[in-house]
Design an enzyme around this catalytic site. Structure first.
Site, PDB file in Angstrom:
ATOM      1  CB  THR A  57      25.600 -46.097   5.335  1.00 55.93           C
ATOM      2  OG1 THR A  57      26.420 -46.105   4.164  1.00 55.93           O
ATOM      3  CG2 THR A  57      26.420 -45.696   6.530  1.00 55.93           C
ATOM      4  CG  HIS A 134      31.194 -43.235   3.564  1.00 57.22           C
ATOM      5  ND1 HIS A 134      30.768 -43.782   4.760  1.00 57.22           N
ATOM      6  CD2 HIS A 134      30.289 -43.647   2.626  1.00 57.22           C
ATOM      7  CE1 HIS A 134      29.653 -44.482   4.542  1.00 57.22           C
ATOM      8  NE2 HIS A 134      29.358 -44.409   3.265  1.00 57.22           N
TER       9      HIS A 134
HETATM   10  N1   CP Z   1      28.085 -47.159   0.129  1.00 57.74           N
HETATM   11  C1   CP Z   1      27.145 -46.347   0.669  1.00 57.74           C
HETATM   12  O1   CP Z   1      27.440 -45.424   1.435  1.00 57.74           O
HETATM   13  O2   CP Z   1      25.871 -46.669   0.287  1.00 57.74           O
HETATM   14  P1   CP Z   1      24.562 -45.887   0.758  1.00 57.74           P
HETATM   15  O3   CP Z   1      24.659 -44.485   0.230  1.00 57.74           O
HETATM   16  O4   CP Z   1      23.419 -46.658   0.204  1.00 57.74           O
HETATM   17  O5   CP Z   1      24.579 -45.861   2.267  1.00 57.74           O
END
Ligand code: CP
Length: 309
Positions: A57, A134
């Site tokens: 992200t 998210h």
């Molecule tokens: N998919 C995702 O949110 O990955 P990160 O936690 O690495 O940002």
């Protein structure tokens, strides 16, 4: 722009289906022709405020802004900011509003990006708040599904793993339900089932079949999409409960051998052990392409929120 007119992305519930599809379409255009967008954010600055770890992200947002010709600043360890001295999120974002044109925030506490948006003079993007939502992962997932399955509608979607704490699942399921999903198949241990409140919401709002099972092998034949998730160690209250459940699912070729040829296997990543490395070579495994899609859809989102297209 007055504070009331600023568009944020806290939850995709605040976006119409048309707005979501516009982002997907723009993401696809950028993916096909990224150089056409190389200058559109020139002179703009994005702040990345990560109070929780991240690889995809954070880096995809930063890469997105740089590829659009803008600049970035921020922190990935809140201990290097004045939050360490006890400064509130409200005061932090009030000041960041003077230094950046858009801010991306990840926080372990649910609702913190929403709180920041109340005090902010610039668009705030929720990059994950606790076990809640998210939304930019969901946009990433939707772009991937649109790309591989030719559209978002009429799919049988299997979601497997930590459906209790997995914010990517909560965001995705709520949004896919708006696009006429044919069926949700929820695959989890009893301790990690989808929260009842979310199941009630789905049942009260949509006419979508929901099936709950324990094992992937029992349902693999009927899935268009298999969305794997990690058991969220950081959200457990004690280590013992996590250790008991951490090996609940380890996807391998044997378990997916009866899956459809056109099924796609997704995962928001990071994976720990829930997908064996042998699956990476299966043509149906699209999780690394999915991570790539995150870059383009985040470029689209930045363009839309800064109104620079
Ligand atoms: N998919 C995702 O949110 O990955 P990160 O936690 O690495 O940002």
């Amino acid at each position: 722009m007055s504070k009331e007119n600023i568009k944020h992305l806290i939850s995709l519930a605040d976006y119409s289906n048309e707005e979501i599809l516009e982002l997907i379409e723009l993401g696809e255009k950028i993916c096909n022709s990224p150089k056409d967008y190389a200058e559109v954010c020139k002179g703009n600055v994005m702040a990345t405020l990560f109070f929780e770890p991240s690889t995809r992200t954070k880096f995809s947002f930063e890469s997105a802004m740089l590829r659009l010709g803008g600049n970035i600043l921020g922190f990935s360890d809140a201990n290097t900011s004045s939050v360490k001295k006890g400064e509130s999120v409200a005061d932090t974002i009030r000041c960041i509003s003077y230094y950046a044109d858009i801010a991306v925030m990840r926080h372990p506490k649910e609702g913190t990006p929403k709180l920041a948006s109340i005090y902010s003079q610039i668009p705030i993007i929720n990059a994950g708040d606790g076990g809640h939502l998210h939304p930019t992962q969901t946009l990433t997932d939707l772009l991937t599904i649109h790309n591989y399955k030719g559209g978002l509608e009429n799919h049988v979607v299997g979601l497997c793993g930590d459906l209790k704490y997995g914010r990517t699942v909560h965001s995705l399921i709520k949004t896919m339900a708006r696009f006429n999903t044919k069926k949700f198949v929820l695959i989890s241990p009893e301790e990690l089932t989808l929260p009842d409140s979310l199941k009630r919401y789905l049942n009260d709002t949509y006419d979508i079949e929901i099936k709950e099972v324990r094992y992937i092998e029992d349902v693999i034949e009927e899935l268009d999409i298999l969305y794997m998730t990690r058991i969220q160690k950081e959200r457990f209250f004690n280590e013992e409960d996590y250790l008991k459940l951490k090996n609940s699912y380890i996807l391998n070729e044997e378990k997916i051998k009866n899956g459809r040829k056109d099924m796609i296997i997704m995962h928001p990543l990071p994976r720990v052990n829930e997908i064996s490395y042998e699956v990476d070579d299966d043509k149906r495994a699209v999780y690394f392409e999915q991570a790539k899609m995150g870059l383009y859809v985040r470029m689209a989102l930045i363009i839309k929120l800064l109104e620079v297209e």
